[in-house]
Design a protein around this motif. Structure first.
Motif, mmCIF file in Angstrom:
data_model
loop_
_atom_site.group_PDB
_atom_site.id
_atom_site.type_symbol
_atom_site.label_atom_id
_atom_site.label_comp_id
_atom_site.label_asym_id
_atom_site.label_seq_id
_atom_site.Cartn_x
_atom_site.Cartn_y
_atom_site.Cartn_z
ATOM 1 N N ASN A 1 0.826 -1.215 0.000
ATOM 2 C CA ASN A 1 0.000 0.000 0.000
ATOM 3 C C ASN A 1 0.855 1.257 0.000
ATOM 4 O O ASN A 1 0.456 2.288 -0.553
ATOM 5 C CB ASN A 1 -0.930 -0.002 1.211
ATOM 6 C CG ASN A 1 -2.003 -1.070 1.118
ATOM 7 O OD1 ASN A 1 -2.312 -1.561 0.035
ATOM 8 N ND2 ASN A 1 -2.567 -1.431 2.257
ATOM 9 N N ILE B 1 1.600 2.254 -3.506
ATOM 10 C CA ILE B 1 0.422 2.839 -4.158
ATOM 11 C C ILE B 1 0.222 4.275 -3.710
ATOM 12 O O ILE B 1 -0.011 5.178 -4.528
ATOM 13 C CB ILE B 1 -0.828 1.986 -3.856
ATOM 14 C CG1 ILE B 1 -0.664 0.588 -4.437
ATOM 15 C CG2 ILE B 1 -2.076 2.652 -4.415
ATOM 16 C CD1 ILE B 1 -1.814 -0.346 -4.115
ATOM 17 N N PHE B 2 0.335 4.510 -2.405
ATOM 18 C CA PHE B 2 0.205 5.878 -1.894
ATOM 19 C C PHE B 2 1.320 6.772 -2.428
ATOM 20 O O PHE B 2 1.080 7.944 -2.748
ATOM 21 C CB PHE B 2 0.225 5.879 -0.369
ATOM 22 C CG PHE B 2 -1.077 5.506 0.267
ATOM 23 C CD1 PHE B 2 -2.251 6.125 -0.111
ATOM 24 C CD2 PHE B 2 -1.132 4.533 1.252
ATOM 25 C CE1 PHE B 2 -3.463 5.793 0.469
ATOM 26 C CE2 PHE B 2 -2.331 4.184 1.833
ATOM 27 C CZ PHE B 2 -3.506 4.809 1.449
ATOM 28 N N ALA C 1 0.542 7.854 -5.884
ATOM 29 C CA ALA C 1 -0.532 8.853 -5.888
ATOM 30 C C ALA C 1 -0.036 10.206 -5.380
ATOM 31 O O ALA C 1 -0.438 11.255 -5.903
ATOM 32 C CB ALA C 1 -1.691 8.357 -5.031
ATOM 33 N N LEU D 1 -6.000 12.360 -2.439
ATOM 34 C CA LEU D 1 -5.791 10.915 -2.303
ATOM 35 C C LEU D 1 -7.091 10.153 -2.125
ATOM 36 O O LEU D 1 -7.059 8.940 -1.888
ATOM 37 C CB LEU D 1 -4.880 10.622 -1.106
ATOM 38 C CG LEU D 1 -3.402 10.974 -1.235
ATOM 39 C CD1 LEU D 1 -2.671 10.636 0.057
ATOM 40 C CD2 LEU D 1 -2.762 10.232 -2.401
ATOM 41 N N THR E 1 -7.584 6.982 -4.184
ATOM 42 C CA THR E 1 -6.553 6.005 -3.801
ATOM 43 C C THR E 1 -6.848 5.413 -2.429
ATOM 44 O O THR E 1 -6.657 4.208 -2.214
ATOM 45 C CB THR E 1 -5.166 6.666 -3.805
ATOM 46 O OG1 THR E 1 -4.935 7.270 -5.074
ATOM 47 C CG2 THR E 1 -4.076 5.658 -3.523
#
Length: 292
Positions: free
Chosen positions: A172, A175-176, A179, A210, A213
């Protein structure tokens, strides 16, 4: 070619893969859960009988199922927000202009994700050992009593939760991080000119940008931890006194230890419905974050 037809043509292969590897197994599990499929039926299909909802009725009367469901819900309720907070915090630190050695820390924090559970479980079992573990050594060093982390029913699930968060938060985090790097820097520069503090930038720029996301990560993390299996399997084998048995672990035992495949399919289908309902609820609770 008309646009709708072109869309179906390009999406066709992906939809076919989803149908083969998702829809067909779900349908198969639903049908299998209505039978008494066991090791005898596996040897001779003439022993297979249709029993309707009997597997579900018996499952709802099993105390171990409700214990597994409570354990799973407890794990999801704690791990999902904790994992999101830890991964988002790590991503914010890596995205900071003050951070150094970005590539090294990205690799180091992501490494547990690609490391096999069995390998890291050996290390964690040593760290959490009741007599020789480094964690208890640190506790006794500050005057606290040692804890039997994996042998005490009250501490076994928290130990697994910490292990699961450490093992999986790196996914994760990436992914963050992707973003965060997609947010225009002009927004932060304008906010700084207007006198916004770091906390105000986080609240009014970072978190709103965000939003989609966060929803995506929340759904993936929720679905992933409803399927908790590897961590209790390698650390505690569901013990002590079934305090770490998850729904998926119960399905594994029914299906591959006792060969009650009809009952295991009923557990799997109930778990699928539970994940689907919670995902739908999360989507309804976050209408502004949902992406159509």
């Amino acid at each position: 070619m008309r646009p709708p037809l072109a869309g179906w043509v390009f999406a066709g292969p992906a939809l076919a893969v989803i149908a083969i590897f998702f829809a067909v197994p779900v349908l198969g599990a639903a049908l299998l859960s209505l039978t008494d499929f066991d090791i005898y039926a596996l040897a001779d299909l003439s022993n297979l009988r249709f029993i309707g909802l009997q597997n579900y009725i018996e499952l709802l009367h099993r105390p171990v199922f409700w214990a597994a469901l409570v354990n799973t819900l407890y794990c999801v309720a704690v791990v999902v927000p904790l994992s999101i907070v830890v991964s988002l915090g790590a991503a914010l630190l890596l995205d900071s202009s003050l951070a150094r050695w970005h590539a090294f820390f990205r690799t180091a924090l992501f490494a547990p994700v690609v490391t096999t559970v069995v390998a890291v479980a050996v290390i964690w079992r040593y760290l959490l050992h009741a007599r020789y573990g480094l964690v208890n050594y640190a506790l006794t060093g500050i005057g606290l009593n040692p804890i039997d982390w994996l042998g005490n029913p009250h501490w076994a699930m928290p130990a697994i939760i910490v292990f699961a968060v450490w093992k999986n938060f790196g996914y994760n985090m990436l992914i963050f991080l992707a973003a965060l790097q997609a947010i225009p820097r002009d927004l932060y520069e304008a906010a700084r000119i207007d006198g916004a503090s770091v906390a105000q930038q986080l609240r009014h720029i970072t978190l709103p940008m965000l939003g989609p996301t966060l929803l995506l990560v929340g759904i993936m993390t929720l679905a992933g931890y409803f399927q908790l299996f590897a961590e209790p399997y390698v650390l505690t084998q569901g013990g002590p006194v079934q305090s770490t048995v998850s729904v998926l672990y119960l399905m594994y035992e029914d299906g591959f230890r006792w060969w009650n495949l009809g009952t295991a399919s009923a557990v799997a289908f109930l778990l699928f419905c539970l994940i689907l309902a919670c995902t739908r609820l999360l989507m309804r609770m976050s209408p502004r974050l949902a992406v159509t």
